[in-house]
Design an enzyme around this catalytic site. Structure first.
Site, PDB file in Angstrom:
ATOM      1  N   ASP A  33      -8.165   3.844 -12.583  1.00 38.53           N
ATOM      2  CA  ASP A  33      -7.911   5.149 -11.643  1.00 38.53           C
ATOM      3  C   ASP A  33      -8.936   6.164 -11.702  1.00 38.53           C
ATOM      4  O   ASP A  33      -9.460   6.785 -12.992  1.00 38.53           O
ATOM      5  CB  ASP A  33      -6.659   5.829 -12.084  1.00 38.53           C
ATOM      6  CG  ASP A  33      -6.023   6.769 -11.089  1.00 38.53           C
ATOM      7  OD1 ASP A  33      -7.043   7.554 -10.752  1.00 38.53           O
ATOM      8  OD2 ASP A  33      -4.921   6.680 -10.690  1.00 38.53           O
ATOM      9  N   ARG A 108     -13.896   3.549  -7.635  1.00 39.57           N
ATOM     10  CA  ARG A 108     -13.290   3.509  -6.407  1.00 39.57           C
ATOM     11  C   ARG A 108     -13.390   2.395  -5.592  1.00 39.57           C
ATOM     12  O   ARG A 108     -12.478   2.190  -4.600  1.00 39.57           O
ATOM     13  CB  ARG A 108     -14.057   4.745  -5.686  1.00 39.57           C
ATOM     14  CG  ARG A 108     -14.029   6.090  -6.220  1.00 39.57           C
ATOM     15  CD  ARG A 108     -14.674   7.151  -5.643  1.00 39.57           C
ATOM     16  NE  ARG A 108     -14.946   8.336  -6.159  1.00 39.57           N
ATOM     17  CZ  ARG A 108     -14.256   9.437  -5.565  1.00 39.57           C
ATOM     18  NH1 ARG A 108     -13.860   9.391  -4.274  1.00 39.57           N
ATOM     19  NH2 ARG A 108     -14.389  10.924  -6.160  1.00 39.57           N
ATOM     20  N   CYS A 180      10.015  -0.499  -1.161  1.00 42.64           N
ATOM     21  CA  CYS A 180      11.099  -0.174  -1.586  1.00 42.64           C
ATOM     22  C   CYS A 180      12.566  -0.392  -0.697  1.00 42.64           C
ATOM     23  O   CYS A 180      13.507  -0.822  -1.394  1.00 42.64           O
ATOM     24  CB  CYS A 180      11.154   1.142  -2.500  1.00 42.64           C
ATOM     25  SG  CYS A 180      11.231   2.360  -1.297  1.00 42.64           S
ATOM     26  N   GLY A 240       9.094   0.655   8.742  1.00 37.63           N
ATOM     27  CA  GLY A 240       9.059  -0.755   9.175  1.00 37.63           C
ATOM     28  C   GLY A 240       9.905  -1.482   8.242  1.00 37.63           C
ATOM     29  O   GLY A 240       9.958  -2.683   8.312  1.00 37.63           O
TER      30      GLY A 240
END
Length: 363
Positions: A33, A108, A180, A240
């Site tokens: 990260d 990155r 989810c 979607g």
């Protein structure tokens, strides 16, 4: 035990890490990260406002925006899930959780993350940015063997545990764990379709706030109203998730679509599936077959309750979907409204772990 790297230490990245430690099913060896330093990572992992303090193997994490100290902070403290109940600290440039040292990267460009050097075989792509086969495939250049995208993908094969995971083939290097909401809807839709047949259906998800929303009114790159302040509004939105069910259950392709209402709650969402059935069924018949599935092939993924529950009762629940028997209604034997709850963060993160375990079993 499969060794896993996590790219992006945001909501899903941190909760996949928590789920991994709680389950003991996979070994987290690295995190990337670029926006969080190590100490902040420790904090963010340990404390979660929704899910509480961490209680849990991960070998590497990449996040170019978080330094190590910030990673510590973000893992330790979580406004939704609460403070992490184990030990988490920054030590010798690594994130140490329950005595287990995890390599930290801050790249990155995913192609520059040296997952192989950290021993990470599988990578969870949880930035929400690298969701196509081409973009997610950059992780393979750093030594990863397989990539699991923790989001829907335009072109990567999608798998939902309990629904189509058995179709996974070890020739696949990049897969998607879907969304989810698809993970909530698909198990329920499968049970109903297998037993009664779904002619057509409309889904609505009443969805908790996510990080993509605005804290106050601001510009949106999508629909204008998507930029409305999340804590102030109920916001109609596109999703979607229902159409994606057709990708994991081909027989339902073109038979389902849906929408979302984004509501000002921190976590836990609920699906309303309104559908027309091919075979007649009393509502009690539907309850019976769902309960049988919960106690059988979908145990641990699909839950069942007859209690008078509300959203906060499912905070920290690890099921993909919990059928609320008391909330559904039937107009007649062919037209029904079915309701199912899901912790859109923690339940989903557990399925990411389960999918990796299943994939590893096919090696």
């Amino acid at each position: 035990m499969v060794k896993v790297g996590v790219n992006g230490f945001g909501r899903i990245g941190r909760l996949v890490t928590r789920a991994a430690f709680n389950s003991g099913k996979v070994d987290i060896v690295a995190i990337n990260d670029p926006f969080i330093d190590l100490n902040y990572m420790v904090y963010m992992f340990k404390y979660d406002s929704t899910h509480g303090k961490f209680k849990v193997d991960i070998v590497a994490i990449n996040d170019p925006f978080i330094d190590l100290n910030y990673m510590v902070y973000m893992f330790k403290y979580d406004s939704t899930h609460g403070k992490f109940k184990g030990t988490v600290k920054a030590e010798n440039g690594k994130l140490v959780i329950n005595g287990h040292a995890i390599t930290i990267f801050q790249e990155r460009d995913p192609s520059k993350i040296k997952w192989g050097d950290a021993g990470a075989e599988y990578v969870v792509e949880s930035t929400g940015v690298f969701t196509t086969m081409e973009k997610a495939g950059a992780h393979l250049k750093g030594g990863a063997k397989r990539v699991i995208i923790s989001a829907p993908s335009r072109d990567a094969p999608m798998f939902v545990m309990g629904v189509n995971h058995e179709k996974y083939d070890k020739s696949l290097k990049i897969v998607s764990n879907a969304s989810c909401t698809t993970n909530c809807l698909a198990p329920l839709a499968k049970v109903i379709h297998d037993n009664f047949g779904i002619v057509e259906g409309l889904m609505t998800t009443v969805h908790a706030i996510t990080a993509t929303q605005k804290t106050v009114d601001g510009p949106s790159a999508k629909l204008w109203r998507d930029g409305a302040g999340a804590a102030q509004n109920i916001i109609p939105a596109s999703t979607g998730a229902a159409k994606a069910v057709g990708k994991v259950i081909p027989e339902l392709n073109g038979k389902l679509t849906g929408m979302a209402f984004r509501v000002p709650t921190a976590n836990v969402s609920v699906v309303d599936l309104t559908c027309r059935l091919e075979k007649p069924a009393k509502y009690d018949d539907i309850k019976r077959v769902v309960k049988q599935a919960c106690d059988g092939p979908l145990k641990g993924m699909l839950g069942y309750t007859e209690h008078q529950v509300v959203s906060s009762d499912f905070n920290g629940d690890s099921h993909s979907s919990t059928f609320d028997a008391g909330a559904g209604i039937a107009l007649n034997d062919h037209f029904v409204k079915l309701v199912s709850w899901y912790d859109n963060e923690f339940g989903y993160s557990n399925r990411v772990v389960d999918l990796m375990v299943h994939m590893a079993s096919k090696e």
